[in-house]
Write a protein that holds these residues in place. Sequence first.
Motif, short mmCIF file in Angstrom:
data_model
loop_
_atom_site.label_atom_id
_atom_site.label_comp_id
_atom_site.label_asym_id
_atom_site.label_seq_id
_atom_site.Cartn_x
_atom_site.Cartn_y
_atom_site.Cartn_z
N ILE A 1 -3.50 8.86 -12.49
CA ILE A 1 -2.10 8.62 -12.84
C ILE A 1 -1.92 7.17 -13.28
N CYS A 2 -1.25 6.97 -14.39
CA CYS A 2 -0.96 5.63 -14.87
C CYS A 2 0.29 5.10 -14.17
N ILE A 3 0.19 3.91 -13.58
CA ILE A 3 1.31 3.31 -12.86
C ILE A 3 1.53 1.90 -13.36
N ASP A 4 2.58 1.27 -12.88
CA ASP A 4 2.82 -0.15 -13.12
C ASP A 4 2.29 -0.89 -11.89
N PRO A 5 1.12 -1.52 -11.97
CA PRO A 5 0.53 -2.14 -10.77
C PRO A 5 1.36 -3.28 -10.21
N ASP A 6 2.10 -3.99 -11.07
CA ASP A 6 2.90 -5.10 -10.56
C ASP A 6 4.15 -4.62 -9.82
N LYS A 7 4.59 -3.41 -10.14
CA LYS A 7 5.71 -2.83 -9.40
C LYS A 7 5.32 -2.56 -7.95
N VAL A 8 4.04 -2.25 -7.72
CA VAL A 8 3.54 -2.00 -6.37
C VAL A 8 3.78 -3.21 -5.47
N VAL A 9 3.68 -4.40 -6.04
CA VAL A 9 3.88 -5.63 -5.26
C VAL A 9 5.26 -6.24 -5.53
N ASP A 10 6.19 -5.41 -5.95
CA ASP A 10 7.58 -5.86 -6.21
C ASP A 10 7.64 -7.02 -7.19
N TYR A 11 6.69 -7.08 -8.10
CA TYR A 11 6.62 -8.12 -9.13
C TYR A 11 6.53 -9.53 -8.53
N LYS A 12 6.04 -9.62 -7.29
CA LYS A 12 5.91 -10.93 -6.65
C LYS A 12 4.66 -11.67 -7.10
N THR A 13 3.73 -10.93 -7.66
CA THR A 13 2.52 -11.53 -8.21
C THR A 13 2.03 -10.65 -9.35
N THR B 1 0.83 -1.21 0.00
CA THR B 1 0.00 0.00 0.00
C THR B 1 0.86 1.25 0.00
N SER B 2 1.94 1.23 0.77
CA SER B 2 2.84 2.39 0.78
C SER B 2 3.52 2.57 -0.58
N ASN B 3 3.80 1.46 -1.27
CA ASN B 3 4.34 1.56 -2.64
C ASN B 3 3.33 2.22 -3.58
N LEU B 4 2.07 1.80 -3.45
CA LEU B 4 1.01 2.40 -4.27
C LEU B 4 0.92 3.90 -4.02
N ILE B 5 0.97 4.29 -2.77
CA ILE B 5 0.89 5.70 -2.41
C ILE B 5 2.02 6.50 -3.07
N LYS B 6 3.21 5.96 -3.01
CA LYS B 6 4.35 6.66 -3.61
C LYS B 6 4.24 6.73 -5.12
N ASP B 7 3.82 5.64 -5.74
CA ASP B 7 3.77 5.59 -7.21
C ASP B 7 2.71 6.50 -7.79
N CYS B 8 1.59 6.67 -7.08
CA CYS B 8 0.53 7.53 -7.64
C CYS B 8 0.45 8.88 -6.92
N GLN B 9 1.57 9.25 -6.27
CA GLN B 9 1.70 10.59 -5.70
C GLN B 9 0.55 10.93 -4.76
N SER B 10 0.29 10.03 -3.84
CA SER B 10 -0.87 10.16 -2.97
C SER B 10 -0.45 10.21 -1.50
N GLU B 11 -1.38 9.89 -0.60
CA GLU B 11 -1.11 10.05 0.82
C GLU B 11 -1.73 8.90 1.61
N LEU B 12 -0.96 8.40 2.56
CA LEU B 12 -1.40 7.35 3.48
C LEU B 12 -1.25 7.86 4.90
N MET B 13 -2.32 7.72 5.69
CA MET B 13 -2.26 8.09 7.10
C MET B 13 -2.71 6.90 7.93
N ILE B 14 -1.97 6.62 8.99
CA ILE B 14 -2.33 5.54 9.90
C ILE B 14 -2.39 6.10 11.31
N TYR B 15 -3.51 5.88 11.98
CA TYR B 15 -3.70 6.34 13.36
C TYR B 15 -3.81 5.11 14.24
N SER B 16 -3.00 5.07 15.29
CA SER B 16 -3.05 3.92 16.19
C SER B 16 -2.47 4.32 17.54
N GLY B 17 -3.22 4.07 18.62
CA GLY B 17 -2.76 4.48 19.93
C GLY B 17 -2.59 5.98 19.98
#
Length: 316
Positions: free
Chosen positions: A284-296, A236-252
Motif C-alpha cells: 500500500i502506498c502511504i504518505d510516510p511523513d503523515k505517519v510522524v505528523d509531519y514533525k520530521t 507506529t500506530s499511525n503507520l498501522i492505520k495508514d497501511c491497513q495493518s495490525e499492531l499487537m502489544i503484550y505486557s503483563g
Amino acid sequence: MPDSINIKLKLSECQSHEDLIRILSPIFGAKKEDHVHLELDISNADDAHDVYPDYLLLIVSALRYLDRFAVRPSGKIIYNPKKINYISRMDFFTNLNVKFEEEIVRKDSTGKCIEISKFDKDSIFDIYNSIIKILHSFPSIELTIMQALGYCFYELLDNVLNHSEEENGWVVAHYYKAESTIRIMICDTGIGIHKSLTTDPKNEHFKNFTEEEAIAECINDKVTNGKGMGFGLYSTSNLIKDCQSELMIYSGNKKLNCNQTSKTVTDIPYWQGTAVFLKLRSDICIDPDKVVDYKTDCADQYDEMFGQDHNLDDLW
C-alpha cells in the motif's frame, strides 16, 4: 526449596501468540535453583508458515529470561527433519545455546531470512541497519512503507533500552512476498509497560494508571515516563492505520490490539516485560511523513540512509 516447572509445548497447537504465552508464562515464576523442564514439539510443522519466526522469538526470550537466575532448563526437542534446518537458520538453537548440526551451507541472510537477533546499546544500530537493508532489497515492498518503517522500527528498538530496565532485547522480522506481509516482533523481559509508565513519571496523571489504562494509552502521543518523547508507539500506530495493518502489544496480563478501525485491550496470561508485534501490509502506498505528523521528513532521512535502489549486491 527449589520448585519444578514443567513446560510441554506443541507448537502446532498454538494458533496465536496468546496460546504460546499461556504455555510459557509459568517460566516467569522461576527463581534461583528451580528446575525447569521443557518438552518442545515442533514435529507437526508441515511448512514454514507453521513456524512463524515471531513464535520462535517468544520461546527464546522466555527461556533466556532464566539466565538471570542461572537456571539452565533441561528437556528435549521433537522435530520434523524436513523443516528443522529452516528453524535452525533462524538462529533458534544458537540463541538457546543448544548445539545443532545444520545440513545446509549458510549465506548472509539470503532471501527473506532475517535471524532472531539480540540487541543492546552497542549493537542496536547495526541490527536496525541490517534488517532494514534486507527488507529494502525487495522491490515488491512499497517504498513509502519502508520510509515510514525506517523511522518507527528504530524507535521500537530504542524503547526497549530506554524503558524496560533491561540491557538488551530481542527482534526478528520476516517478509512473506506471496502475502504482501511483513511480520516484525520486538520483545524484552523487563519491567513491562505498566510499571515503566507509572513509576516516577514526569506527568503525575500517569502515576495512577491501571494496567489496562497504561497499555491502552501507550500508543497515544506524548505518553511516556519522561525517558523518551512518547512518539515511537504513537507513530507506529499511525503507520498501522495508514497501511491497513495490525499492531499487537503484550505486557503483563494485558494485550493491546490496534488496527485501522479499532483499539481493544484484553486479558492474557502473564508475559514478563513487553512484546510488540507488527503485521504490516507491504503493498500500500502511504504518505510516510503523515505517519510522524509531519514533525520530521522521514522519507528524505530514509532515502539518505538507504537510497532508493533495490540492489542487494550493494548491501555488503
